[in-house]
Design an enzyme around this catalytic site. Sequence first.
Site, PDB file in Angstrom:
ATOM      1  N   LYS A  58       0.622  -1.156  -0.087  1.00  0.00           N
ATOM      2  CA  LYS A  58       0.049  -0.007   0.120  1.00  0.00           C
ATOM      3  C   LYS A  58       0.958   1.278   0.149  1.00  0.00           C
ATOM      4  N   GLY A 188      -0.259 -14.206 -13.452  1.00  0.00           N
ATOM      5  CA  GLY A 188      -1.483 -14.301 -12.492  1.00  0.00           C
ATOM      6  C   GLY A 188      -1.885 -12.901 -12.592  1.00  0.00           C
ATOM      7  N   VAL A 191      -4.774 -10.734  -7.125  1.00  0.00           N
ATOM      8  CA  VAL A 191      -4.960  -9.545  -6.364  1.00  0.00           C
ATOM      9  C   VAL A 191      -3.402  -8.945  -6.237  1.00  0.00           C
ATOM     10  N   ILE A 192      -2.293  -9.915  -6.178  1.00  0.00           N
ATOM     11  CA  ILE A 192      -1.111  -9.380  -6.076  1.00  0.00           C
ATOM     12  C   ILE A 192      -0.577  -8.961  -7.624  1.00  0.00           C
ATOM     13  N   GLU A 211      -2.448 -14.724 -17.476  1.00  0.00           N
ATOM     14  CA  GLU A 211      -3.526 -15.192 -16.478  1.00  0.00           C
ATOM     15  C   GLU A 211      -4.085 -16.504 -17.150  1.00  0.00           C
ATOM     16  N   ALA A 276       3.025 -14.659  -9.188  1.00  0.00           N
ATOM     17  CA  ALA A 276       1.959 -14.345  -8.304  1.00  0.00           C
ATOM     18  C   ALA A 276       0.758 -15.207  -8.676  1.00  0.00           C
ATOM     19  N   ARG A 279      -0.971 -18.324  -2.973  1.00  0.00           N
ATOM     20  CA  ARG A 279      -0.013 -18.718  -1.595  1.00  0.00           C
ATOM     21  C   ARG A 279      -0.720 -19.919  -1.339  1.00  0.00           C
ATOM     22  N   ASP A 319      -4.040 -17.509   7.658  1.00  0.00           N
ATOM     23  CA  ASP A 319      -3.965 -18.113   6.399  1.00  0.00           C
ATOM     24  C   ASP A 319      -3.545 -19.499   6.355  1.00  0.00           C
ATOM     25  N   HIS A 451     -23.486  15.460   2.115  1.00  0.00           N
ATOM     26  CA  HIS A 451     -23.287  15.867   0.656  1.00  0.00           C
ATOM     27  C   HIS A 451     -22.183  16.834   0.755  1.00  0.00           C
TER      28      HIS A 451
HETATM   29  P1  FAD Z   1       1.399 -14.268   8.296  1.00  0.00           P
HETATM   30  O1  FAD Z   1       1.344 -12.920   8.075  1.00  0.00           O
HETATM   31  O2  FAD Z   1       2.150 -14.744   7.069  1.00  0.00           O
HETATM   32  O3  FAD Z   1       2.517 -14.472   9.753  1.00  0.00           O
HETATM   33  C1  FAD Z   1       2.860 -15.567  10.199  1.00  0.00           C
HETATM   34  C2  FAD Z   1       3.872 -15.369  10.821  1.00  0.00           C
HETATM   35  O4  FAD Z   1       4.191 -16.735  11.575  1.00  0.00           O
HETATM   36  C3  FAD Z   1       5.466 -15.102  10.135  1.00  0.00           C
HETATM   37  O5  FAD Z   1       5.881 -14.024  10.949  1.00  0.00           O
HETATM   38  C4  FAD Z   1       6.098 -16.115  10.169  1.00  0.00           C
HETATM   39  O6  FAD Z   1       7.368 -15.919  10.055  1.00  0.00           O
HETATM   40  C5  FAD Z   1       5.784 -17.043  11.493  1.00  0.00           C
HETATM   41  N1  FAD Z   1       5.954 -18.358  11.768  1.00  0.00           N
HETATM   42  C6  FAD Z   1       5.340 -19.198  10.893  1.00  0.00           C
HETATM   43  N2  FAD Z   1       5.749 -20.470  11.319  1.00  0.00           N
HETATM   44  C7  FAD Z   1       6.659 -20.534  12.419  1.00  0.00           C
HETATM   45  C8  FAD Z   1       7.311 -21.270  13.489  1.00  0.00           C
HETATM   46  N3  FAD Z   1       7.036 -22.517  13.372  1.00  0.00           N
HETATM   47  N4  FAD Z   1       7.674 -20.577  14.746  1.00  0.00           N
HETATM   48  C9  FAD Z   1       7.673 -19.480  14.707  1.00  0.00           C
HETATM   49  N5  FAD Z   1       7.096 -18.542  13.891  1.00  0.00           N
HETATM   50  C10 FAD Z   1       6.489 -19.018  12.704  1.00  0.00           C
HETATM   51  N6  FAD Z   1      -4.284  -8.958   2.957  1.00  0.00           N
HETATM   52  C11 FAD Z   1      -5.166  -8.195   3.022  1.00  0.00           C
HETATM   53  O7  FAD Z   1      -6.082  -8.458   3.979  1.00  0.00           O
HETATM   54  N7  FAD Z   1      -5.318  -6.734   2.635  1.00  0.00           N
HETATM   55  C12 FAD Z   1      -4.126  -6.572   1.842  1.00  0.00           C
HETATM   56  O8  FAD Z   1      -3.935  -5.300   1.428  1.00  0.00           O
HETATM   57  C13 FAD Z   1      -3.427  -7.454   1.537  1.00  0.00           C
HETATM   58  N8  FAD Z   1      -2.320  -7.181   0.798  1.00  0.00           N
HETATM   59  C14 FAD Z   1      -0.994  -8.220   0.455  1.00  0.00           C
HETATM   60  C15 FAD Z   1      -0.029  -8.041  -0.401  1.00  0.00           C
HETATM   61  C16 FAD Z   1       0.833  -8.880  -0.568  1.00  0.00           C
HETATM   62  C17 FAD Z   1       2.153  -8.455  -1.525  1.00  0.00           C
HETATM   63  C18 FAD Z   1       0.778 -10.142  -0.070  1.00  0.00           C
HETATM   64  C19 FAD Z   1       1.952 -11.169  -0.046  1.00  0.00           C
HETATM   65  C20 FAD Z   1      -0.396 -10.361   0.954  1.00  0.00           C
HETATM   66  C21 FAD Z   1      -1.159  -9.519   1.311  1.00  0.00           C
HETATM   67  N9  FAD Z   1      -2.356  -9.689   1.830  1.00  0.00           N
HETATM   68  C22 FAD Z   1      -3.134  -8.796   2.213  1.00  0.00           C
HETATM   69  C23 FAD Z   1      -2.485 -10.736   2.979  1.00  0.00           C
HETATM   70  C24 FAD Z   1      -2.182 -10.868   4.067  1.00  0.00           C
HETATM   71  O9  FAD Z   1      -0.664 -10.579   4.126  1.00  0.00           O
HETATM   72  C25 FAD Z   1      -2.384 -12.092   4.775  1.00  0.00           C
HETATM   73  O10 FAD Z   1      -3.496 -12.644   4.646  1.00  0.00           O
HETATM   74  C26 FAD Z   1      -1.761 -12.211   6.108  1.00  0.00           C
HETATM   75  O11 FAD Z   1      -0.541 -11.693   6.188  1.00  0.00           O
HETATM   76  C27 FAD Z   1      -2.001 -13.548   6.911  1.00  0.00           C
HETATM   77  O12 FAD Z   1      -1.885 -13.368   8.243  1.00  0.00           O
HETATM   78  P2  FAD Z   1      -1.293 -14.531   9.300  1.00  0.00           P
HETATM   79  O13 FAD Z   1      -0.982 -13.822  10.470  1.00  0.00           O
HETATM   80  O14 FAD Z   1      -2.032 -15.548   9.127  1.00  0.00           O
HETATM   81  O15 FAD Z   1       0.264 -15.032   8.404  1.00  0.00           O
HETATM   82  P1  NAI Z   2      -4.629 -14.747  -6.418  1.00  0.00           P
HETATM   83  O1  NAI Z   2      -5.273 -16.353  -6.015  1.00  0.00           O
HETATM   84  O2  NAI Z   2      -5.365 -13.721  -6.037  1.00  0.00           O
HETATM   85  O3  NAI Z   2      -4.474 -14.912  -7.877  1.00  0.00           O
HETATM   86  C1  NAI Z   2      -3.698 -15.966  -8.570  1.00  0.00           C
HETATM   87  C2  NAI Z   2      -3.937 -15.857 -10.255  1.00  0.00           C
HETATM   88  O4  NAI Z   2      -2.972 -16.562 -10.778  1.00  0.00           O
HETATM   89  C3  NAI Z   2      -5.027 -16.563 -10.210  1.00  0.00           C
HETATM   90  O5  NAI Z   2      -6.121 -15.637 -11.126  1.00  0.00           O
HETATM   91  C4  NAI Z   2      -4.842 -17.603 -11.104  1.00  0.00           C
HETATM   92  O6  NAI Z   2      -5.991 -18.073 -12.243  1.00  0.00           O
HETATM   93  C5  NAI Z   2      -3.692 -17.243 -11.855  1.00  0.00           C
HETATM   94  N1  NAI Z   2      -2.661 -18.469 -12.348  1.00  0.00           N
HETATM   95  C6  NAI Z   2      -2.406 -19.553 -11.259  1.00  0.00           C
HETATM   96  N2  NAI Z   2      -1.609 -20.445 -11.858  1.00  0.00           N
HETATM   97  C7  NAI Z   2      -1.235 -19.813 -13.078  1.00  0.00           C
HETATM   98  C8  NAI Z   2      -0.414 -20.156 -14.298  1.00  0.00           C
HETATM   99  N3  NAI Z   2       0.245 -21.111 -13.961  1.00  0.00           N
HETATM  100  N4  NAI Z   2      -0.296 -19.265 -15.258  1.00  0.00           N
HETATM  101  C9  NAI Z   2      -0.964 -18.157 -15.303  1.00  0.00           C
HETATM  102  N5  NAI Z   2      -1.851 -17.611 -14.294  1.00  0.00           N
HETATM  103  C10 NAI Z   2      -2.179 -18.698 -13.367  1.00  0.00           C
HETATM  104  O7  NAI Z   2      -3.319 -14.875  -5.876  1.00  0.00           O
HETATM  105  P2  NAI Z   2      -2.250 -13.795  -5.301  1.00  0.00           P
HETATM  106  O8  NAI Z   2      -2.363 -12.700  -6.392  1.00  0.00           O
HETATM  107  O9  NAI Z   2      -0.772 -14.497  -5.425  1.00  0.00           O
HETATM  108  O10 NAI Z   2      -2.429 -13.393  -3.886  1.00  0.00           O
HETATM  109  C11 NAI Z   2      -2.422 -14.550  -2.996  1.00  0.00           C
HETATM  110  C12 NAI Z   2      -3.239 -14.023  -1.833  1.00  0.00           C
HETATM  111  O11 NAI Z   2      -2.915 -12.700  -1.127  1.00  0.00           O
HETATM  112  C13 NAI Z   2      -4.503 -13.760  -2.291  1.00  0.00           C
HETATM  113  O12 NAI Z   2      -5.518 -15.010  -1.794  1.00  0.00           O
HETATM  114  C14 NAI Z   2      -5.181 -12.535  -1.428  1.00  0.00           C
HETATM  115  O13 NAI Z   2      -6.110 -13.010  -0.563  1.00  0.00           O
HETATM  116  C15 NAI Z   2      -4.070 -12.253  -0.745  1.00  0.00           C
HETATM  117  N6  NAI Z   2      -3.537 -10.676  -1.023  1.00  0.00           N
HETATM  118  C16 NAI Z   2      -4.655  -9.765  -0.717  1.00  0.00           C
HETATM  119  C17 NAI Z   2      -4.634  -8.415  -1.110  1.00  0.00           C
HETATM  120  C18 NAI Z   2      -5.640  -7.484  -0.760  1.00  0.00           C
HETATM  121  O14 NAI Z   2      -6.424  -7.814   0.032  1.00  0.00           O
HETATM  122  N7  NAI Z   2      -5.640  -6.164  -1.274  1.00  0.00           N
HETATM  123  C19 NAI Z   2      -3.573  -8.027  -1.868  1.00  0.00           C
HETATM  124  C20 NAI Z   2      -2.472  -9.022  -2.030  1.00  0.00           C
HETATM  125  C21 NAI Z   2      -2.514 -10.468  -1.942  1.00  0.00           C
END
Ligand code: FAD
Ligand code: NAI
Length: 475
Positions: A58, A188, A191-192, A211, A276, A279, A319, A451
């Site tokens: 962000k 992909g 979202v990412i 995609e 991307a 996950r 997650d 408004h």
């Molecule tokens: P995580 O945030 O992955 O945290 C898990 C933690 O556990 C980590 O610190 C890890 O190191 C630790 N851990 C794991 N195993 C162990 C172990 N055995 N011992 C000790 N520590 C351990 N979601 C949104 O809602 N809004 C967004 O805008 C958004 N943007 C995103 C953008 C990107 C680029 C990505 C990759 C993801 C985005 N997400 C977004 C998804 C969001 O980041 C995840 O849904 C969220 O972080 C999940 O939270 P969590 O606590 O389950 O896991």
């Molecule tokens: P995603 O599931 O949103 O998108 C992955 C895309 O890749 C899909 O459209 C899928 O059809 C495509 N794909 C899969 N295999 C492929 C291939 N071999 N060739 C071409 N396309 C292929 O997953 P993404 O973007 O990696 O994000 C992971 C997670 O992180 C999401 O589930 C999302 O919830 C979370 N996230 C949330 C954000 C937010 O809330 N704003 C921002 C970023 C991530």
Amino acid sequence: MSRKYDVVVIGAGPAGYIAAIRAAQHGLQVACIDEWQNRDGKHAFGGTCLNAGCIPSKALLESSELYHRATHEFKKHGITTGDVGIDIAAMQKRRAGIVRQLTGGIAGLFKANKVDGLVGHGKLLADRRVEFTPIEGAVEIVDADHVILASGSTPIELPVAPFDGEKIVDSWDALEFEQVPERLGVVGAGVIGLELGSVWARLGATVTVIEALKDFLSMADRDVAAIAAKDFKKQGLDIRLAATLTSAAPTANGVSVHYEDETGPQTIEVDKLIVAVGRRPFTRELFADDAGIQLDDRGFIVVDDECRTRVKQVFAVGDCVRGPMLAHKGSEEGVMVADLIAGTTSEVNYDVIPSVIYTAPEIAWAGQTEEQVRASGREYKTGTFPFAASGRAKAMEQTSGIVKVISASDDDEILGVHIIGPMAGELIAEAVLAMEFSASTEDLQRTIHAHPSLAEALHEAALAVDKRALNYVNR
Ligand code: FAD
Ligand code: NAI
């Protein structure tokens, strides 16, 4: 003698750290074990979300959007500037600073709430004993009355395009590019792909997105997806649908990307390739074989609606369990589990979890899409209001998009709200609240909205459900 806690949380992402704080607020003795290491080798709490996900993405979306507006929109407002430039190092420094402040904030919150933040690896053994391996120091066994597993997720790596951390990268590396790649490939259009593709496109990269699916943004309402496809195309994102990656390999100059679409095999050359494609849950070395934890066939920890695993007094949230991989979903599960452990009632309403994609325009929704409602067989009505008819959106020069409300014909229940437009991620909160409190569409219609405000678009869309929109011709 081993340490003993009421609750041990493994993982300090938004699911785990929130669970820990909430449990401590209930007066429980809590430890939260976390092993996250940033690229500089330093530990920070906050998990993926704060270090390599929600927050840094962000920060870059904001910087790149401001740059884009300065170069494309200022003139319309009558603002003249000299040459507008972008200093990527400064932009990245700001991003890193925000992350540092927020992750440091969690350490502060732990202290204030008397949560013991333990840095290192946690592993659940049998009988709710947790093996803690600190980054420095000796292994320790910690006893817990309750354990919460919150280990998060990790990017899916495609065997045909293995990450090399340089040219073929995951989302974390893509947040830390030190210069704008001239030609960027993204596998992909999820979202990412869309968020990070937008960042680098706004800063000047030529972006091609591959995609696999035929439908663009298949999880979104079709009306919203159609507007998004048009807008992203206008912004220069070249999104190729029904295109499956077959291989990608680094070359001297970049990456050679091969994919197949309906017309046959294709090749593009790019400087960097972001993969991307989703996950997967991360559970490596999280529990011993005899701990009793079960994984499903996709690797998620098996839990019930209250996030209970098969082992008594062991929960899993975020997650690493079923449901959308969203920070706020994980946090709410953390709150619920802490409340349940403390003996109070609590639940997560999985039917009303907002989704937001932080592109421009933003995309946000809650509840069901029109396609889902149609498939359910329930009679429904829809109302749509375009931001082009909103005074506030016009003043902001951001008129692309709509608000769409889907309501039940019989009892007026709000079944889904879909927004594409300015600040959609903020506007959706009102819809979520309305749905959470079982407000009817008429309740929204009779609620006074300031408004001129963007929120009026939701008001008008609710009115449009009954063909009563006041600032737009009802159809
Ligand atoms: P995580 O945030 O992955 O945290 C898990 C933690 O556990 C980590 O610190 C890890 O190191 C630790 N851990 C794991 N195993 C162990 C172990 N055995 N011992 C000790 N520590 C351990 N979601 C949104 O809602 N809004 C967004 O805008 C958004 N943007 C995103 C953008 C990107 C680029 C990505 C990759 C993801 C985005 N997400 C977004 C998804 C969001 O980041 C995840 O849904 C969220 O972080 C999940 O939270 P969590 O606590 O389950 O896991
Ligand atoms: P995603 O599931 O949103 O998108 C992955 C895309 O890749 C899909 O459209 C899928 O059809 C495509 N794909 C899969 N295999 C492929 C291939 N071999 N060739 C071409 N396309 C292929 O997953 P993404 O973007 O990696 O994000 C992971 C997670 O992180 C999401 O589930 C999302 O919830 C979370 N996230 C949330 C954000 C937010 O809330 N704003 C921002 C970023 C991530």
